[in-house]
Design an enzyme around this catalytic site. Structure first.
Site, PDB file in Angstrom:
ATOM      1  N   SER A 181       0.794  -1.237   0.000  1.00  0.00           N
ATOM      2  CA  SER A 181       0.000   0.000   0.000  1.00  0.00           C
ATOM      3  C   SER A 181       0.823   1.282   0.000  1.00  0.00           C
ATOM      4  CB  SER A 181      -0.950   0.016   1.196  1.00  0.00           C
ATOM      5  OG  SER A 181      -2.112  -0.723   0.916  1.00  0.00           O
TER       6      SER A 181
ATOM      7  N   LYS B 102       0.229   3.801  -2.701  1.00  0.00           N
ATOM      8  CA  LYS B 102      -0.706   4.928  -2.617  1.00  0.00           C
ATOM      9  C   LYS B 102      -0.008   6.274  -2.524  1.00  0.00           C
ATOM     10  CE  LYS B 102      -4.525   2.309  -0.486  1.00  0.00           C
ATOM     11  NZ  LYS B 102      -3.934   0.970  -0.298  1.00  0.00           N
TER      12      LYS B 102
ATOM     13  N   SER C  24      -6.015   3.868   4.445  1.00  0.00           N
ATOM     14  CA  SER C  24      -5.435   3.046   3.384  1.00  0.00           C
ATOM     15  C   SER C  24      -6.525   2.330   2.585  1.00  0.00           C
ATOM     16  CB  SER C  24      -4.447   2.011   3.949  1.00  0.00           C
ATOM     17  OG  SER C  24      -3.642   1.483   2.923  1.00  0.00           O
TER      18      SER C  24
END
Length: 437
Positions: A64, A67, A128
């Site tokens: 993640s 991102k 997230s």
């Protein structure tokens, strides 16, 4: 690191302290930090200088932390006026399914509901949210496939050397319920080196410092006062009130997948000094991926930067303590000129090395005569050279810089006119007899 050095150095103007500071890519002060991860790096956020690194060039999974690139492109689109914070987005079928898929980190998004860019951004940065990230990719590029192309293009533009973006969220493509972006493979993964992740963090903080206002929030309520109200808790364990609180921590992003393991890009600021840390696939004592170890090891990296180094200022007084610093001007009406700097040169050095830094005064070619001496006329406030930290060749940065950050301009504190021919001749004769006797 690329440097534009001045061609000529006046020997009589050499300014130096005892010895040159020892800058290294590996840890200063300690031979090794206790980092158990596939890769790690610690970087000065102001200069981009690498303070510590292990396997920083290896292409590894980032989960993640992907991102962060999505954040960059969203903030860039807002800055350019292509999208707006209050712009609304209607949830697509793809986003609805992935935003509500069991086992994936998400803020649930309703089918056919409209959400603002700000709501989606907060859900992505704080919680997230994978669905929110994909939604934002559709807002910016029209489809996630087109957005992925933008991600890779931006990585190249920012100077990345080891990278592969395959989606906007950081999920493994095989976890996307068959809806992975067009142009990518079902088994593809988002992969970036630790050094390039540090570069992305550097660019995020410098280009869009407002990112820290969101990443520093320990929690925020999603759609308060509605049936969708939800407390979004930040996944960053270093923030205040969290289990691994680290003073000054205010970002940036965690990541976890079976492929990438436990990853974390952190940043913290104390007394105006900021560091960026990256941990890829942190391991516990048994060699297993560990969520807690990514925070423990990040704290060790950041603490190393803050505790083992200190900010030291160097200026003309570092060479010799006196009221006025001057340089000779043999052909001037006055035979010397006062020089000054606007502000000291502040650098981070290990405590044992703070008194062992070598500095040099470089004077521009157009300010010296054939014999290497400073020449008149000189106007007050005119730049005559630079005070430079003479660093060794093994000093490393996360990107090439055209100019060394370790230098400050030196100016004339007064004007000096050129002496007439008669005065210059008399001085030459006087110098001749002085040399004889």
């Amino acid at each position: 690191m690329k440097k534009n050095m001045l061609k000529r150095i006046l020997p009589v103007m050499m300014i130096s302290l005892i010895a040159m500071t020892s800058f290294q890519q590996s840890a200063h002060g300690k031979t090794k930090l206790d980092i158990n991860a596939d890769a790690a790096i610690l970087v000065e956020a102001d200069t981009g200088k690498i303070v510590y690194s292990e396997h920083e060039d290896e292409l590894l999974g980032i989960a993640s932390m992907t991102k962060m690139m999505t954040e960059y492109l969203v903030l860039e689109a807002i800055e350019k006026g292509k999208i707006k914070w209050d712009q609304t987005y209607k949830v697509s079928d793809k986003v609805y399914q992935l935003a509500n898929a069991p086992g994936l980190s998400n803020v649930p998004l309703r089918a056919d509901e409209e959400y603002t860019v700000r709501e989606l951004y907060d859900a992505m940065v704080i919680k997230s949210g994978n669905g929110a990230a994909i939604a934002l990719s559709e807002v910016v590029a029209g489809s996630e496939g087109k957005f992925v192309k933008m991600m890779n293009a931006k990585a190249k533009e920012l100077g990345f050397e080891h990278y592969q973006y395959v989606n906007s969220s950081g999920l493994s493509n095989y976890d996307m319920l068959g809806m992975y972006p067009e142009g990518t493979d079902v088994n593809a993964e988002n992969m970036v080196s630790a050094e390039d992740m540090a570069t992305l963090a550097y660019c995020l903080i410098h280009d869009f410092p407002e990112v820290l206002k969101t990443s520093s929030l320990t929690s925020k309520v999603f759609r308060p006062g509605t049936s969708e109200e939800l407390v979004m808790k930040n996944t960053n364990g270093l923030l205040k009130g969290k289990s691994y609180y680290f003073k000054g921590a205010d970002g940036l992003k965690t990541g976890t997948t079976p492929f990438a393991g436990s990853t974390f890009t952190g940043t913290a600021i104390r007394d105006g000094v900021r560091y960026i840390s990256v941990i890829l696939d942190a391991k516990d004592e048994y060699g297993q991926p560990s969520s807690r170890e990514r925070f423990i090891q990040s704290k060790e990296l950041l603490d190393y930067g803050f505790s083992e180094f200190e900010t030291v200022e160097y200026n003309l007084d570092s060479v010799e303590k006196k009221k006025e610093h001057t340089l000779p001007v043999p052909n001037g009406k006055e035979k010397k000129i006062a020089i000054k700097v606007d502000k000291p040169l502040a650098i981070r050095v290990t405590k044992q090395d703070k008194d062992n830094v070598k500095t040099i005064l470089n004077v521009a070619d157009n300010k010296v005569s054939e014999d290497g001496s400073l020449k008149a006329p000189i106007e007050k406030g005119e730049k005559i050279g630079e005070l430079v930290i003479d660093t060794p060749k093994n000093e490393e940065y996360i990107f090439d810089k055209k100019d060394s950050p370790l230098k400050i301009d030196v100016y004339a504190a007064e004007s000096v006119e050129k002496a007439n021919w008669l005065v210059r001749s008399a001085r030459s004769i006087q110098a001749f007899f002085q040399n004889i006797f």
